[in-house]
Design an enzyme around this catalytic site. Structure first.
Site, PDB file in Angstrom:
ATOM      1  N   LYS A   1       0.813  -1.233   0.000  1.00 31.67           N
ATOM      2  CA  LYS A   1       0.000   0.000   0.000  1.00 31.67           C
ATOM      3  C   LYS A   1       0.837   1.269   0.000  1.00 31.67           C
ATOM      4  O   LYS A   1       0.455   2.267  -0.597  1.00 31.67           O
ATOM      5  CB  LYS A   1      -1.003  -0.006   1.162  1.00 31.67           C
ATOM      6  CG  LYS A   1      -0.439  -0.357   2.538  1.00 31.67           C
ATOM      7  CD  LYS A   1      -0.644  -1.812   2.908  1.00 31.67           C
ATOM      8  CE  LYS A   1       0.407  -2.249   3.912  1.00 31.67           C
ATOM      9  NZ  LYS A   1      -0.051  -2.997   5.012  1.00 31.67           N
TER      10      LYS A   1
ATOM     11  N   ILE B   1     -10.949  -8.247   2.821  1.00 28.03           N
ATOM     12  CA  ILE B   1     -12.208  -7.626   2.355  1.00 28.03           C
ATOM     13  C   ILE B   1     -12.078  -7.197   0.886  1.00 28.03           C
ATOM     14  O   ILE B   1     -11.166  -6.451   0.537  1.00 28.03           O
ATOM     15  CB  ILE B   1     -12.560  -6.383   3.214  1.00 28.03           C
ATOM     16  CG1 ILE B   1     -12.726  -6.770   4.681  1.00 28.03           C
ATOM     17  CG2 ILE B   1     -13.808  -5.693   2.689  1.00 28.03           C
ATOM     18  CD1 ILE B   1     -12.927  -5.577   5.615  1.00 28.03           C
TER      19      ILE B   1
ATOM     20  N   GLY C   1       1.904 -11.048  13.502  1.00 29.24           N
ATOM     21  CA  GLY C   1       2.181 -10.734  12.092  1.00 29.24           C
ATOM     22  C   GLY C   1       1.236  -9.707  11.508  1.00 29.24           C
ATOM     23  O   GLY C   1       1.095  -9.611  10.288  1.00 29.24           O
TER      24      GLY C   1
ATOM     25  N   GLU D   1       3.296  -3.670  10.584  1.00 30.49           N
ATOM     26  CA  GLU D   1       4.360  -3.449   9.617  1.00 30.49           C
ATOM     27  C   GLU D   1       5.702  -3.650  10.319  1.00 30.49           C
ATOM     28  O   GLU D   1       5.778  -3.553  11.550  1.00 30.49           O
ATOM     29  CB  GLU D   1       4.303  -2.007   9.098  1.00 30.49           C
ATOM     30  CG  GLU D   1       2.993  -1.627   8.435  1.00 30.49           C
ATOM     31  CD  GLU D   1       2.682  -2.469   7.213  1.00 30.49           C
ATOM     32  OE1 GLU D   1       3.460  -2.435   6.257  1.00 30.49           O
ATOM     33  OE2 GLU D   1       1.654  -3.165   7.220  1.00 30.49           O
TER      34      GLU D   1
ATOM     35  N   LYS E   1      -3.844   3.527   2.676  1.00 30.13           N
ATOM     36  CA  LYS E   1      -5.032   2.788   2.223  1.00 30.13           C
ATOM     37  C   LYS E   1      -6.157   3.749   1.856  1.00 30.13           C
ATOM     38  O   LYS E   1      -6.890   3.538   0.889  1.00 30.13           O
ATOM     39  CB  LYS E   1      -5.475   1.807   3.317  1.00 30.13           C
ATOM     40  CG  LYS E   1      -4.462   0.676   3.533  1.00 30.13           C
ATOM     41  CD  LYS E   1      -4.732  -0.069   4.830  1.00 30.13           C
ATOM     42  CE  LYS E   1      -3.797  -1.266   4.991  1.00 30.13           C
ATOM     43  NZ  LYS E   1      -3.838  -1.841   6.343  1.00 30.13           N
TER      44      LYS E   1
END
Ligand code: HSE
Length: 402
Positions: A98, A129, A180, A183, A198
């Protein structure tokens, strides 16, 4: 390309790369396999045969038998080089990066058109999603009025752990990292920059407007304290880091910051690493997408869906983007469509009054100072909060009210 077995050149074998590998192995309908995996670290133990690995990016980029490059590395600059080289070589690309996308959207859009290749990135926003393809295909008209989202799994995980499990910020962040979700540089998560990246991608696909991350106000949760959680709890509220892109006339209001949300809000019950996205149309009213927003398998499955989409030659049509570009003409920058001159009611918790310098306070509703906590509830100009983003404030916590 239908029915042909897709050969994948994979960059990165971290949380998402390994997730993709496992999800792909369990997928029955898709005829695809990983041919080569390019990684940086020669000494790291790998869970699959070393035969698959290379440490030289051209072992993938110069190969003629690779159909798709899947880019899942951490470093946005290196990722850009890989992705642009692959596109110039005529190879379709799937990425979940991103930061790279938001920082270079205009260039990457152009390269797709010039080279006739597809660059798709469903895994970059909202984890599992399916929001980008929906914005491109289903909401393919001008009737969308707003999109709001809880877009960072780590922040939502931290907030939920603090609110429901009485965990400290540091412990909750450590757990988000262990799982996890975060970042490698978790500052990107907690200071709101991952949400911002995002949000820029969503704004491009929802409204056809490419904004640069530095043009958009973002505040994070890095300075949240237990006192803020207690304040929210006492009022029956929860704190969520929400991103907003709202159309008002010809202009867009775009920003991301923590919000108090009440029990009536669909965001209230989006917990832990879940993300939630609200799409509002002029006639359709509100619709919600909720699902796991971070983690190995949820993001891996979004990447797999993109690989599958390439088997039927899917590419983003960017219809809204092309329309806005043609309306704006070559010389007018899309930033003219962004309106930052709005006012917002916020809760501001601070240590020292001097920290409020620079914030344009228009009206104070509530003001409280004690040995333990100092806060204001006031209407402020959104623009005047930018310096908190730019100065990386380590003390002030700002949360939108209503
Ligand atoms: N660090 C990101 C998050 C990963 O926590 O949401 C998914 O994009």
């Amino acid at each position: 390309m239908a029915n042909k077995k897709i050969s994948i050149g994979l960059f990165g074998f971290g949380v998402v790369g390994q997730g993709l590998y496992d999800v792909l192995n369990h997928s029955q309908g898709l005829s695809a396999s990983i041919n080569t995996i390019c990684v940086k670290d020669r000494n790291k133990k790998r869970k699959i045969d070393l035969f698959y690995f290379t440490y030289e990016k051209n072992d993938i980029l110069n190969r003629k038998d690779i159909d798709v490059v899947v880019e899942l590395i951490d470093n946005a600059q290196d990722a850009l080089e890989i992705v642009t080289t692959a596109m110039k070589n005529g190879i379709n690309v799937v990425t979940a990066n991103k930061k790279m996308l938001a920082d270079n959207f205009e260039l990457l859009f152009k390269l797709q058109q010039e080279n006739g290749v597809s660059l798709i990135y469903e895994g970059a926003v909202g984890g599992s999603i399916p929001i980008i393809r929906n914005l491109e295909e289903y909401y393919d008209n001008e009737l969308l009025s707003s999109i709001r989202g809880l877009l960072n799994g780590s922040c939502n995980y931290i907030l939920t752990c603090m609110e429901l499990n009485n965990m400290s910020f540091a412990d909750a962040l450590a757990k988000a990292q262990q799982n996890g979700f975060a970042e490698t540089d978790a500052w990107l998560d907690v200071a709101g920059f991952d949400t911002l990246n995002k949000l820029c991608l969503l704004t491009a696909h929802a409204f056809g407007v490419i904004l640069k991350p530095e043009q958009v106000l973002t505040l994070g949760i890095q300075n949240i304290s237990d006192d803020d959680i207690l304040y929210a709890r006492a009022k029956g509220l929860r704190i969520k880091l929400l991103a907003t892109a709202r159309k008002v006339g010809e202009k867009l209001h775009v920003f991301a910051m923590p919000h108090f949300v009440s029990k009536d809000s669909e965001f209230y019950n989006a917990l832990y690493e879940n993300n939630a996205i609200e799409v509002e149309g002029a006639f359709s009213d509100k619709q919600y997408f909720v699902g796991k927003g971070a983690g190995s398998y949820p993001t891996g499955s979004a990447v797999l869906s993109d690989i599958s989409a390439l088997t039927y030659k899917y590419r983003y049509g960017y219809r809204k983007l092309k329309k806005v570009k043609s309306q704006l003409g070559e010389n007018l920058n899309a930033v003219h469509l962004l309106d930052n001159s709005i006012n917002q009611k916020v809760y501001i918790r601070y240590k020292d009054k001097a920290e409020l310098n620079g914030i344009e306070i228009l009206e104070i509703d509530e003001s409280y100072e004690s040995k333990k906590i100092n806060y204001l509830v006031a209407t402020v100009s959104l623009k005047s909060l930018f310096h908190l983003k730019e100065s990386r404030s380590q003390t002030v916590f700002v949360c939108a009210v209503s």
